[in-house]
Design an enzyme around this catalytic site. Structure first.
Site, short mmCIF file in Angstrom:
data_model
loop_
_atom_site.label_atom_id
_atom_site.label_comp_id
_atom_site.label_asym_id
_atom_site.label_seq_id
_atom_site.Cartn_x
_atom_site.Cartn_y
_atom_site.Cartn_z
N CYS A 68 -9.56 25.75 -174.29
CA CYS A 68 -10.12 26.34 -173.06
C CYS A 68 -11.30 25.52 -172.52
O CYS A 68 -11.77 25.78 -171.41
CB CYS A 68 -10.54 27.77 -173.32
SG CYS A 68 -9.22 28.76 -174.02
N HIS A 128 -15.49 29.71 -168.56
CA HIS A 128 -14.08 29.95 -168.86
C HIS A 128 -13.78 31.44 -168.69
O HIS A 128 -14.53 32.29 -169.16
CB HIS A 128 -13.78 29.49 -170.29
CG HIS A 128 -12.49 29.99 -170.82
ND1 HIS A 128 -11.32 29.92 -170.09
CD2 HIS A 128 -12.16 30.58 -172.00
CE1 HIS A 128 -10.34 30.45 -170.80
NE2 HIS A 128 -10.81 30.85 -171.95
N ASN A 188 -6.33 35.09 -168.92
CA ASN A 188 -6.93 33.92 -169.55
C ASN A 188 -5.91 32.78 -169.48
O ASN A 188 -4.89 32.82 -170.17
CB ASN A 188 -7.29 34.26 -170.99
CG ASN A 188 -7.87 33.08 -171.75
OD1 ASN A 188 -7.74 31.93 -171.33
ND2 ASN A 188 -8.51 33.36 -172.88
O1 UT7 Z 1 -9.84 31.72 -174.56
C1 UT7 Z 1 -10.21 31.37 -175.86
C2 UT7 Z 1 -11.44 32.07 -176.25
N1 UT7 Z 1 -11.15 33.45 -176.50
C3 UT7 Z 1 -12.03 34.41 -176.24
O2 UT7 Z 1 -13.07 34.10 -175.75
C4 UT7 Z 1 -11.67 35.82 -176.60
C5 UT7 Z 1 -12.87 36.59 -177.06
N2 UT7 Z 1 -12.58 37.94 -177.46
C6 UT7 Z 1 -12.27 38.97 -176.63
O3 UT7 Z 1 -12.16 38.80 -175.44
C7 UT7 Z 1 -12.13 40.35 -177.21
O4 UT7 Z 1 -12.50 40.31 -178.57
C8 UT7 Z 1 -10.70 40.97 -177.11
C9 UT7 Z 1 -10.39 41.30 -175.66
C10 UT7 Z 1 -9.67 39.97 -177.64
C11 UT7 Z 1 -10.62 42.26 -177.91
O5 UT7 Z 1 -11.60 43.19 -177.47
P1 UT7 Z 1 -12.57 43.91 -178.49
O6 UT7 Z 1 -13.42 44.80 -177.71
O7 UT7 Z 1 -13.24 42.82 -179.31
O8 UT7 Z 1 -11.56 44.76 -179.36
P2 UT7 Z 1 -11.37 44.77 -180.93
O9 UT7 Z 1 -10.53 43.60 -181.36
O10 UT7 Z 1 -12.68 44.97 -181.59
O11 UT7 Z 1 -10.49 46.07 -181.10
C12 UT7 Z 1 -11.02 47.38 -180.86
C13 UT7 Z 1 -9.91 48.40 -181.04
C14 UT7 Z 1 -9.14 48.23 -182.33
O12 UT7 Z 1 -8.78 49.49 -182.80
P3 UT7 Z 1 -9.64 50.19 -183.99
O13 UT7 Z 1 -9.54 49.23 -185.14
O14 UT7 Z 1 -11.04 50.31 -183.46
O15 UT7 Z 1 -8.92 51.48 -184.20
C15 UT7 Z 1 -7.88 47.50 -181.90
O16 UT7 Z 1 -6.79 47.75 -182.73
O17 UT7 Z 1 -8.95 48.27 -179.97
C16 UT7 Z 1 -7.65 48.12 -180.53
N3 UT7 Z 1 -6.88 47.25 -179.63
C17 UT7 Z 1 -6.19 47.73 -178.58
N4 UT7 Z 1 -6.01 48.98 -178.10
C18 UT7 Z 1 -5.26 49.12 -176.98
C19 UT7 Z 1 -6.74 45.91 -179.67
N5 UT7 Z 1 -5.97 45.50 -178.66
C20 UT7 Z 1 -5.62 46.60 -177.96
C21 UT7 Z 1 -4.84 46.82 -176.80
N6 UT7 Z 1 -4.69 48.08 -176.34
N7 UT7 Z 1 -4.26 45.80 -176.13
#
Ligand code: UT7
Length: 336
Positions: free
Chosen positions: A115, A251, A281
């Site tokens: 990225c 990005h 993204n």
């Molecule tokens: O481009 C390369 C660089 N990449 C980045 O910069 C990405 C950086 N990271 C992010 O943008 C975020 O971490 C994400 C968007 C990928 C995820 O968001 P988050 O707020 O960090 O969510 P999380 O992974 O902490 O998950 C929170 C909860 C989890 O459930 P529990 O364990 O709290 O019960 C996940 O299982 O949300 C759940 N979850 C979802 N729920 C509904 C994860 N994905 C989804 C989904 N829909 N699509």
């Protein structure tokens, strides 16, 4: 004295097919509200099965040529930043050289910096021109991420989309490249990857699915630490204050990252550009797409100072400060 450089033209392209949050609700256990609140993304564009990264690059360069009334056959270096090349080899840049009728004497190569790839590409183009060895470099950031996205993994499949952005960097009397900063930390190589010839790094066995795997939370934390520091170092070295920056173009990974980064930099969020709401993204394509959205709707003007900052797998990051000086910024772009 080194040779100056400036960006003289831009073109972009996204595939026609839309994949909305509601479409994803039918594919994995997710919902529009979660995706919007956690990322800001509404939809993404997806390539046809017979459409590849080189096709997206060509369409972006065709938009550039049409808008600016120019040809690119006299380009002397082609750089394509991508994590989704048509082939591991030959390079997508070589395919472009042939399909665009660029001289066989021109350099052509792909650049792998995920990225951060487009901003790495700008830095290399500037360096090639500053050295006096090249005068006209085509830099393209392009991805067909849908082809390596795991549509059973809700934590990643809601993020990624396809698209391309191209710019022409040319030798000029005044140097409009005002400063850069870049870095790479391979100790985080296992945080976001797609496996290749090996399936282990940093003592970690990687998931060998051929698809993108990401530890979103870790990358999120790393970027929130690294990007504001990198921007500050870039500004210090360039002797420029953040208040002098008209547009911050990080990005487009997640709106929930752009907001706190702007806050840390004391930069008004409305003066940032991002492409994630409508395109998701798009990795190496996200920054040129965001810049062009601002140009297309008239927010960005010639003379504005833009700070571009890419970050992602590697973990790599790269920033470039440029004064926008297109030649001129007039023509009608191809509708996206
Ligand atoms: O481009 C390369 C660089 N990449 C980045 O910069 C990405 C950086 N990271 C992010 O943008 C975020 O971490 C994400 C968007 C990928 C995820 O968001 P988050 O707020 O960090 O969510 P999380 O992974 O902490 O998950 C929170 C909860 C989890 O459930 P529990 O364990 O709290 O019960 C996940 O299982 O949300 C759940 N979850 C979802 N729920 C509904 C994860 N994905 C989804 C989904 N829909 N699509």
């Amino acid at each position: 004295m080194t040779q100056g450089a400036r960006i003289t033209a831009i073109g972009t392209y996204v595939p026609a097919k839309r994949l909305t949050n509601h479409d994803l609700e039918k594919m994995v256990e997710t919902n529009d509200e979660w995706i919007l609140q956690r990322t800001g993304i509404r939809e993404r564009r997806i390539t046809r099965t017979d459409e590849y990264t080189s096709d997206l690059c060509i369409a972006a360069v065709e938009d550039l040529m049409r808008r600016f009334g120019i040809k690119v056959d006299d380009v002397d270096f082609v750089l394509v930043a991508t994590s989704t090349p048509d082939f591991p080899f030959p390079s997508t840049a070589s395919i472009l050289q042939n399909r665009l009728g660029i001289s066989t004497a021109a350099g052509a190569m792909d650049l792998s910096a995920a990225c951060a790839g487009f901003v790495y590409g700008l830095h290399l183009a500037h360096s090639l021109i500053a050295s006096g060895l090249h005068r006209k470099v085509l830099v393209v950031g392009a991805e067909s991420l849908s082809k390596i996205t795991d549509y059973t993994d809700r934590s990643t499949c809601i993020l990624f989309g396809d698209g391309a952005g191209a710019v022409l960097v040319e030798a000029s009397e005044t140097d409009q490249f005002l400063g850069h900063h870049l870095g790479s930390d391979g100790s985080g190589a296992h945080q976001v990857y797609r496996t290749g010839l090996t399936a282990s790094v940093n003592g970690v066995e990687l998931t060998d699915s051929g698809r993108i795997v990401q530890n979103g939370r870790e990358v999120f934390r790393w970027a929130l630490r690294t990007v504001p520091q990198g921007v500050q170092e870039l500004l210090n070295r360039a002797g420029i204050e953040m208040e002098q920056v008209d547009w911050f173009i990080p990005h487009s990974a997640n709106l929930r990252m752009i907001e706190p980064i702007c806050e840390k930099l004391n930069h008004p969020f409305e003066r940032s550009l991002y492409s994630l709401v409508e395109y998701g993204n798009t990795s190496a394509a996200s920054i040129p797409l965001a810049l062009d959205l601002g140009i297309r709707d008239g927010r960005v003007k010639n003379g504005d100072v833009a700070l571009l900052y890419g970050f992602g797998s590697g973990l790599t990051h790269a920033g470039q400060l440029v004064r926008l000086d297109f030649d001129p910024m007039v023509a009608e772009p191809t509708p996206l």
